[in-house]
Design an enzyme around this catalytic site. Structure first.
Site, PDB file in Angstrom:
ATOM      1  N   HIS A 150      -8.235  -4.790  -0.561  1.00 29.39           N
ATOM      2  CA  HIS A 150      -7.014  -4.069  -0.244  1.00 29.39           C
ATOM      3  C   HIS A 150      -6.546  -4.460   1.161  1.00 29.39           C
ATOM      4  O   HIS A 150      -7.338  -4.575   2.087  1.00 29.39           O
ATOM      5  CB  HIS A 150      -7.244  -2.553  -0.285  1.00 29.39           C
ATOM      6  CG  HIS A 150      -5.994  -1.773  -0.044  1.00 29.39           C
ATOM      7  ND1 HIS A 150      -5.103  -1.486  -1.053  1.00 29.39           N
ATOM      8  CD2 HIS A 150      -5.470  -1.245   1.085  1.00 29.39           C
ATOM      9  CE1 HIS A 150      -4.085  -0.796  -0.552  1.00 29.39           C
ATOM     10  NE2 HIS A 150      -4.285  -0.651   0.745  1.00 29.39           N
ATOM     11  N   SER A 152       0.832  -1.199   0.000  1.00 25.46           N
ATOM     12  CA  SER A 152       0.000   0.000   0.000  1.00 25.46           C
ATOM     13  C   SER A 152       0.873   1.258   0.000  1.00 25.46           C
ATOM     14  O   SER A 152       1.654   1.459  -0.920  1.00 25.46           O
ATOM     15  CB  SER A 152      -0.974  -0.046   1.184  1.00 25.46           C
ATOM     16  OG  SER A 152      -1.985   0.920   1.056  1.00 25.46           O
ATOM     17  N   ASP A 199     -10.317  -3.509  -4.972  1.00 22.82           N
ATOM     18  CA  ASP A 199      -9.457  -2.516  -4.339  1.00 22.82           C
ATOM     19  C   ASP A 199      -9.483  -1.243  -5.176  1.00 22.82           C
ATOM     20  O   ASP A 199      -9.255  -1.296  -6.390  1.00 22.82           O
ATOM     21  CB  ASP A 199      -8.036  -3.076  -4.263  1.00 22.82           C
ATOM     22  CG  ASP A 199      -7.027  -2.134  -3.635  1.00 22.82           C
ATOM     23  OD1 ASP A 199      -7.412  -1.026  -3.205  1.00 22.82           O
ATOM     24  OD2 ASP A 199      -5.839  -2.509  -3.580  1.00 22.82           O
TER      25      ASP A 199
END
Length: 317
Positions: free
Chosen positions: A285, A160, A255
């Site tokens: 995610h 991320s 996501d």
């Protein structure tokens, strides 16, 4: 691809818990809420890993880091290493939030993992986090031998926001004479802080991370919108992606960041960088951080470990 039933179950659990949305909390409260959720999602640290906490010199003072090594490796055996940056939107997350993931990667790949506890926003806005991860990589390259790390066999990685930092630091290393990296591991990375791809609209809400929270993250990390096109924030907007180390890009099907991860992998390929794109179509995610709930997390971690082992161990020196 259909949403994985385990992902749906996780969504149901989040809805039932009825916790405040991240963007309604102060950064301090968001950090506390995030860390409170981590033990149940990631479970206990696996056995067979040696862990050392220490500090190194960073751009703004001491920088906490954590070193993971398989306990089966002799203490004086120089291991290849992954320099790892955790996710959390540049606002939350720390060494503990990704402890199990880092330990599992070290164990399965047979390598050292050097996790960097970079400064968080809004207390340290861009480029604070980026500068800290650069400092961590530089420190390992210069001093890794003191921790039985082989500085000639290094990878950079993260998930991320950490994937964003890893991609940007790989660009930095290319343009500043190294250190030479053998792999960049980019797990559902943020690659474009300017545009909003179709997956932002498709998965705007209802799948864990949502579009509103992403804007909250950007506003804390890069409140100056004119800075968001900088390659250190938006590596997809770098002038060139040629000459970078091979990449494994992992995306999740449900996501908001899915499409920009795909776009980064495709552009790497187009510009001559070896890049594998693996999408876990039914996952959300952040799925790698929830092995207690998601089989995809366990499979995804093993995939990443296999790529690290191939790049750092099996290809030799």
């Amino acid at each position: 691809m259909a949403l994985d039933p385990e992902s749906q179950r996780l969504i149901d659990l989040m809805l039932a818990a009825n916790r405040p949305a991240w963007n309604t909390l102060s950064p301090a409260d968001a950090r506390a809420q995030y860390l409170a959720l981590r033990p149940g999602a990631q479970g206990p640290r696996p056995a067979g890993v040696t862990v050392i906490d220490r500090t190194i010199s960073g751009p703004a003072g001491t920088l906490p880091v954590r070193l993971y090594r398989p306990a089966s490796a002799a203490a004086d055996t120089a291991l290849p290493a992954l320099v790892f940056a955790h996710g959390g939107g540049w606002v939350f997350g720390n060494l503990d939030s990704h402890d199990v993931l880092c330990a599992q990667l070290a164990l399965e790949a047979g390598i050292a993992v050097f996790a960097v506890d970079y400064r968080l926003a809004p207390e340290a806005r861009f480029p604070g986090a980026f500068d800290d991860v650069v400092a961590g990589l530089q420190w390992v390259a210069a001093n890794g031998a003191s921790l039985a790390i082989d500085p000639s066999r290094l990878a950079i990685g993260g998930d991320s926001a950490g994937g964003n930092l890893a991609a940007a630091v790989a660009l930095w290393a290319r343009d500043h004479g190294g250190p030479k990296l053998r792999l960049q591991l980019l797990v559902y990375p943020v690659t474009d802080a300017v545009a909003r791809a179709d997956s932002y609209r498709r998965y705007k809400d209802g799948y864990g991370l949502n579009a509103v929270t992403m804007e909250w993250f950007f506003d804390h990390y890069t409140p100056d919108k004119s800075a968001r096109g900088d390659w250190r924030v938006s590596p997809l907007r770098a002038k060139s992606l040629a000459g970078l180390p091979p990449a494994l890009v992992v995306t999740a099907g449900y996501d908001p960041l899915r499409d920009e991860g795909r776009a980064y992998a495709f552009r790497l390929q187009q510009e001559g960088t070896l890049a594998d794109l693996v999408e876990f179509g039914g996952m959300l995610h952040g799925f790698l951080s929830s092995p207690m709930f998601l089989h995809g997390a366990r499979r995804g971690t093993s995939l990443c470990a296999a790529a690290l082992r191939e790049a750092l161990v099996l290809r030799g020196k």
